[in-house]
Enzyme design. Structure first.
Site, PDB file in Angstrom:
ATOM      1  N   TYR A 151     -70.608  -9.953  55.808  1.00  0.00           N
ATOM      2  CA  TYR A 151     -69.634  -9.061  56.441  1.00  0.00           C
ATOM      3  C   TYR A 151     -68.668  -9.825  57.347  1.00  0.00           C
ATOM      4  O   TYR A 151     -69.076 -10.551  58.249  1.00  0.00           O
ATOM      5  CB  TYR A 151     -70.378  -8.004  57.239  1.00  0.00           C
ATOM      6  N   SER A 170     -76.618 -10.558  52.892  1.00  0.00           N
ATOM      7  CA  SER A 170     -76.133  -9.398  53.633  1.00  0.00           C
ATOM      8  C   SER A 170     -75.132  -8.616  52.785  1.00  0.00           C
ATOM      9  O   SER A 170     -75.481  -8.131  51.717  1.00  0.00           O
ATOM     10  CB  SER A 170     -75.538  -9.846  54.975  1.00  0.00           C
ATOM     11  N   GLN A 171     -73.868  -8.519  53.210  1.00  0.00           N
ATOM     12  CA  GLN A 171     -72.878  -7.845  52.369  1.00  0.00           C
ATOM     13  C   GLN A 171     -72.816  -8.480  50.983  1.00  0.00           C
ATOM     14  O   GLN A 171     -72.721  -7.775  49.965  1.00  0.00           O
ATOM     15  CB  GLN A 171     -71.510  -7.916  53.026  1.00  0.00           C
ATOM     16  N   ASP A 231     -85.288  -7.485  60.903  1.00  0.00           N
ATOM     17  CA  ASP A 231     -83.839  -7.434  60.688  1.00  0.00           C
ATOM     18  C   ASP A 231     -83.283  -6.136  61.264  1.00  0.00           C
ATOM     19  O   ASP A 231     -83.522  -5.055  60.730  1.00  0.00           O
ATOM     20  CB  ASP A 231     -83.551  -7.519  59.185  1.00  0.00           C
ATOM     21  N   HIS A 285     -81.895 -11.058  60.951  1.00  0.00           N
ATOM     22  CA  HIS A 285     -80.961 -11.032  59.821  1.00  0.00           C
ATOM     23  C   HIS A 285     -80.696 -12.413  59.218  1.00  0.00           C
ATOM     24  O   HIS A 285     -80.088 -12.501  58.158  1.00  0.00           O
ATOM     25  CB  HIS A 285     -79.657 -10.370  60.252  1.00  0.00           C
TER      26      HIS A 285
END
Length: 322
Positions: free
Chosen positions: A90, A184-185, A271, A303
């Site tokens: 992100y 993540s993203q 996370d 994370h």
């Protein structure tokens, strides 16, 4: 701290997520106009073992999307190569030419793709987002929520599919051995791309994925970016059901059963950004009951997930799969 479901319940968490009736038609209509157009300009990355090209490809609605193509120097005299398309976390971008070269140094053709409009957070990008949207929270998650057609992540996923097809069509790449990867993203994008064009994806590396099980994420996430969604719904009290119905079109956990490629997921049980239950939702639904898939659990990590340990695991796993 461990704030989400205990591991024994996470290992069983496979929610029956509602999907839009026109989901497949929506994505067929979105992806049909995509082209494999791309231009390449060689750049000096300051490295000896990796050669780099500045790539401009045609994304959603023909919008330009920037990427780096990294090739092992030896590949210029050999081939075809397996490939990895890397999507970004992100508000990250493709960065500088020398920043993301792990897969090229391991012998892969490595396409590092910008996410439109992002790249001003933890690393830089060079791709804008020409489309506008209605009222939204600062950030990207709530852009275009008024209608599935205007959703920001509709454009992002289309860009991601276009990038995959560009790498598969490169003369030095074996189109049958191209993986999608990201954290993540980037993990959510990878999972979704594998579902949207299953015949084009040979393997998936989805590291602590974002964009999964939005309703659950909005209920339990402790940190951004899901809190953008929470603030949006706190302001737009009358749009809760409409919002989740719209987000279902880009929910990686909703799309996941359509994927067929072998997949390696990871999850971190502390996370606060991507709640573990949302990752398990995507993992359990991925590919249906017969899928070839694994998930590595990092019990005491946030994370950052498995970090370099998980990279070593990915290197070994992908070498075996491809």
């Amino acid at each position: 701290m461990h704030y989400d479901l205990p591991l024994e319940r996470l290992q069983e968490y496979a929610p029956d997520l509602p999907e839009p009736a026109d989901l497949d038609d929506f994505w067929a209509r979105t992806l049909a106009p995509l082209r494999r157009d791309a231009s390449y300009e060689r750049v000096d990355n300051g490295l000896v073992g990796v050669e780099t090209w500045d790539v401009v490809l045609s994304g959603y609605a023909g919008d330009p999307v920037r990427a780096w193509l990294h090739l092992p120097a030896a590949a210029l005299r050999s081939g075809p190569l397996p490939g990895v398309v890397q999507y970004q976390g992100y508000n990250g971008g493709r960065g500088l030419p020398h920043e993301h070269v792990l897969w090229a140094t391991a012998g892969y053709a490595h396409l590092v793709v910008d996410t439109r409009g992002q790249g001003s957070g933890w690393t830089t990008g060079a791709t804008g987002d020409p489309a506008g949207s209605g009222p939204a929270q600062p950030g990207f998650l709530t852009r275009g929520l008024d209608d599935p057609d205007t959703l920001y992540y509709r454009r992002v996923y289309a860009d991601a599919v276009a990038a995959l097809e560009v790498l598969r069509s490169h003369e030095l790449v074996d189109p049958a051995r191209v993986a999608v990867a990201g954290g993540s993203q980037g993990g959510g994008i990878s999972t979704s791309v594998a579902a949207l064009v299953p015949s084009s994806v040979a393997a998936v590396l989805a590291d602590v994925p974002f964009l999964c099980d939005f309703r659950r994420a909005a209920s339990v996430a402790q940190a951004e970016p899901y809190l953008e969604l929470v603030r949006y719904l706190a302001a737009h009290r009358d749009r809760v059901e409409q919002t989740f119905a719209t987000l279902a079109y880009v929910d990686a956990a909703v799309l996941a059963p359509r994927a067929t490629a072998p997949a390696l997921f990871s999850v971190a049980l502390m996370d606060v950004t991507c709640p573990p239950s949302t990752v398990f939702a995507a993992y359990h639904r991925y590919g249906g009951p017969t899928a070839t898939k694994e998930i590595d659990v990092y019990e005491y990590n946030d994370h950052e997930g498995g970090g370099a340990y998980h990279q070593a695991r990915q290197l070994a796993w992908l070498a075996q799969v491809l």
